[in-house]
Write a protein that holds these residues in place. Structure first.
Motif, PDB file in Angstrom:
ATOM      1  N   PRO A 197      21.919  24.146  68.630  1.00 47.96           N
ATOM      2  CA  PRO A 197      21.854  22.678  68.555  1.00 47.96           C
ATOM      3  C   PRO A 197      22.523  22.137  67.295  1.00 47.96           C
ATOM      4  CG  PRO A 197      19.762  23.543  69.322  1.00 47.96           C
ATOM      5  CD  PRO A 197      20.596  24.737  68.919  1.00 47.96           C
ATOM      6  N   GLU A 198      22.376  22.860  66.182  1.00 50.13           N
ATOM      7  CA  GLU A 198      23.005  22.411  64.935  1.00 50.13           C
ATOM      8  C   GLU A 198      24.536  22.453  65.059  1.00 50.13           C
ATOM      9  OE1 GLU A 198      18.957  23.472  64.472  1.00 50.13           O
ATOM     10  OE2 GLU A 198      20.596  24.780  65.129  1.00 50.13           O
ATOM     11  N   ASP A 199      25.044  23.483  65.734  1.00 51.68           N
ATOM     12  CA  ASP A 199      26.495  23.563  65.965  1.00 51.68           C
ATOM     13  C   ASP A 199      26.968  22.408  66.836  1.00 51.68           C
ATOM     14  OD1 ASP A 199      26.747  25.966  64.524  1.00 51.68           O
ATOM     15  OD2 ASP A 199      26.329  27.180  66.304  1.00 51.68           O
ATOM     16  N   ALA A 200      26.192  22.082  67.861  1.00 54.77           N
ATOM     17  CA  ALA A 200      26.567  20.978  68.756  1.00 54.77           C
ATOM     18  C   ALA A 200      26.644  19.664  67.988  1.00 54.77           C
ATOM     19  CB  ALA A 200      25.581  20.871  69.912  1.00 54.77           C
ATOM     20  N   LEU A 201      25.673  19.440  67.117  1.00 54.31           N
ATOM     21  CA  LEU A 201      25.706  18.244  66.278  1.00 54.31           C
ATOM     22  C   LEU A 201      26.956  18.229  65.405  1.00 54.31           C
ATOM     23  CD1 LEU A 201      21.975  17.980  65.138  1.00 54.31           C
ATOM     24  CD2 LEU A 201      23.225  16.274  66.485  1.00 54.31           C
ATOM     25  N   LYS A 202      27.288  19.381  64.841  1.00 57.62           N
ATOM     26  CA  LYS A 202      28.459  19.486  63.977  1.00 57.62           C
ATOM     27  C   LYS A 202      29.742  19.218  64.757  1.00 57.62           C
ATOM     28  CE  LYS A 202      28.049  22.500  60.753  1.00 57.62           C
ATOM     29  NZ  LYS A 202      27.959  23.756  59.988  1.00 57.62           N
ATOM     30  N   ILE A 203      29.792  19.720  65.992  1.00 56.52           N
ATOM     31  CA  ILE A 203      30.965  19.464  66.847  1.00 56.52           C
ATOM     32  C   ILE A 203      31.113  17.970  67.097  1.00 56.52           C
ATOM     33  CG2 ILE A 203      31.869  19.718  69.191  1.00 56.52           C
ATOM     34  CD1 ILE A 203      30.636  22.571  69.184  1.00 56.52           C
ATOM     35  N   ASN A 204      30.036  17.314  67.485  1.00 57.90           N
ATOM     36  CA  ASN A 204      30.110  15.886  67.769  1.00 57.90           C
ATOM     37  C   ASN A 204      30.490  15.070  66.539  1.00 57.90           C
ATOM     38  OD1 ASN A 204      29.477  15.221  70.616  1.00 57.90           O
ATOM     39  ND2 ASN A 204      27.622  16.394  70.231  1.00 57.90           N
ATOM     40  N   GLU A 205      29.948  15.441  65.396  1.00 58.69           N
ATOM     41  CA  GLU A 205      30.310  14.742  64.159  1.00 58.69           C
ATOM     42  C   GLU A 205      31.795  14.940  63.844  1.00 58.69           C
ATOM     43  OE1 GLU A 205      27.629  16.412  61.346  1.00 58.69           O
ATOM     44  OE2 GLU A 205      25.876  15.323  62.105  1.00 58.69           O
ATOM     45  N   GLY A 206      32.278  16.178  64.050  1.00 58.55           N
ATOM     46  CA  GLY A 206      33.676  16.472  63.788  1.00 58.55           C
ATOM     47  C   GLY A 206      34.607  15.718  64.716  1.00 58.55           C
ATOM     48  N   ILE A 207      34.257  15.661  65.999  1.00 58.27           N
ATOM     49  CA  ILE A 207      35.087  14.945  66.968  1.00 58.27           C
ATOM     50  C   ILE A 207      35.085  13.450  66.662  1.00 58.27           C
ATOM     51  CG2 ILE A 207      35.394  14.357  69.396  1.00 58.27           C
ATOM     52  CD1 ILE A 207      36.087  17.290  68.680  1.00 58.27           C
TER      53      ILE A 207
END
Length: 356
Positions: A262-272
């Protein structure tokens, strides 16, 4: 329920799909809860991490792999050496369980889908999801591709381990029966995929060739610290990203060690979100935010000496200085030869009102 995946992708908006696959069995064991509750927990965590859709895998070991089928994954991470034995561990769900999960997804406004690996699954999933996913492993299984295409729904097609002519043939098979959107997913069928094998430039090639399709990427690399693999794939043109999902990347098993948390998913969305912010628009023009700087940083025609009324303007009477609020230097040829209608002191910005 309208497809979140297709709605966003056709509007060129980023889509993140969490492939839960069969990871909920291990999460259930760790948390001492039923697999269905573990699956729900993973859906809820995916939703709260900004994921747009969750994907499962629907199969029965008996219809998927021969009992002698060898492994093709890293046996240091997943020690089972038989595909049949591995799949047999994780094939207890059928229509009833997926119906529960589909309904739960609707209640959370996150899209549900599951890869069908047999005809029975393809049939019972029809009422539960808006999009069919065809695995790379079934890309050349044209009878099964045809069967799913005839369902008349949009299709995500992974193209791992495939050559160009195979991809063309599969797309042609789909198009004979189905005119709905196709999302073509670059994929490397290697578990895990070393970073040096990610081959992300292929995204550019498939985007340039298949201009009428939506392009995506199904990722099997280990999550890097800043999710640069995913962000690079997006920058190269992959609008839809699919990645395995887990609540614990340290768990043993085939699909945890290369899954996002879940933390990676948040990081992906923030990056995008940041990438979209800095990408801006495609228009080739001055931005509104640049207008003040443009006016002050550009130059104007300025008197390099005193110019008297009725004097003819010559080139040596002019220079170029900031700000750019007067006549631009590009107009100098239209100014030379004009006559001053008043006295103009040295270092004055020239305007058309000063000239006859």
């Amino acid at each position: 329920m309208e497809s979140i995946i297709i709605d966003r992708a056709t509007k060129n908006k980023f889509v993140l799909i969490a492939e839960i696959g069969v990871n909920y069995y291990d999460i259930a064991n760790v948390n001492k809860i039923a697999p269905i509750e573990a699956a729900k927990l993973m859906i809820q965590k995916a939703k709260s991490s900004g994921v747009h859709a969750v994907k499962f895998q629907s199969y029965k070991a008996e219809t998927l792999a021969a009992k002698t089928s060898p492994s093709y994954w890293d046996v240091n991470e997943e020690s089972t050496t038989s595909q049949y034995e591995l799949f047999k561990k994780f094939d207890s769900f059928s229509y009833n369980e997926y119906k529960v999960l589909s309904d739960y997804c609707k209640s959370l406004d996150i899209e549900f889908l599951s890869t069908a690996f047999d005809f029975e699954s393809a049939d019972y999933l029809y009422d539960l999801m808006n999009v069919y996913k065809i695995s790379s492993s079934d890309l050349n299984n044209l009878p099964f591709v045809e069967y799913q295409a005839k369902k008349g729904k949009p299709i995500l097609l992974s193209i791992g381990a495939s050559n160009e002519e195979e991809i063309d043939e599969t797309i042609s098979t789909i198009r004979r029966y189905n005119d709905k959107p196709i999302i073509l997913m670059h994929c490397v069928l290697e578990y895990p995929t070393p970073y040096s094998h990610a081959n992300l430039n292929r995204i550019i090639s498939i985007k340039n060739k298949y201009t009428d399709l939506i392009i995506g990427y199904s990722d099997h690399t280990r999550p890097d610290a800043e999710m640069e693999v995913i962000k690079t794939a997006y920058n190269l043109g992959a609008i839809v990203i699919e990645k395995h999902f887990t609540l614990d990347k340290t768990l043993p098993g085939n699909d945890h060690y290369h899954a996002m948390s879940p933390e990676d998913a948040l990081k992906i969305n923030e990056g995008i979100k940041f990438i979209d912010q800095i990408r801006g628009k495609y228009d080739i023009k001055c931005l509104d935010s640049e207008l003040v700087s443009r006016a002050n940083a550009r130059r104007s025609l300025v008197a390099s000496c005193n110019i008297f009324e009725n004097e003819i303007i010559t080139e040596n009477m002019l220079t170029f200085k900031r700000p750019g609020v007067g006549i631009p230097p590009s107009e100098i040829k239209n100014i030379i030869g004009r006559v001053a209608n008043r006295d103009i002191t040295e270092d004055t910005i020239i305007s058309f009102e000063m000239l006859k």
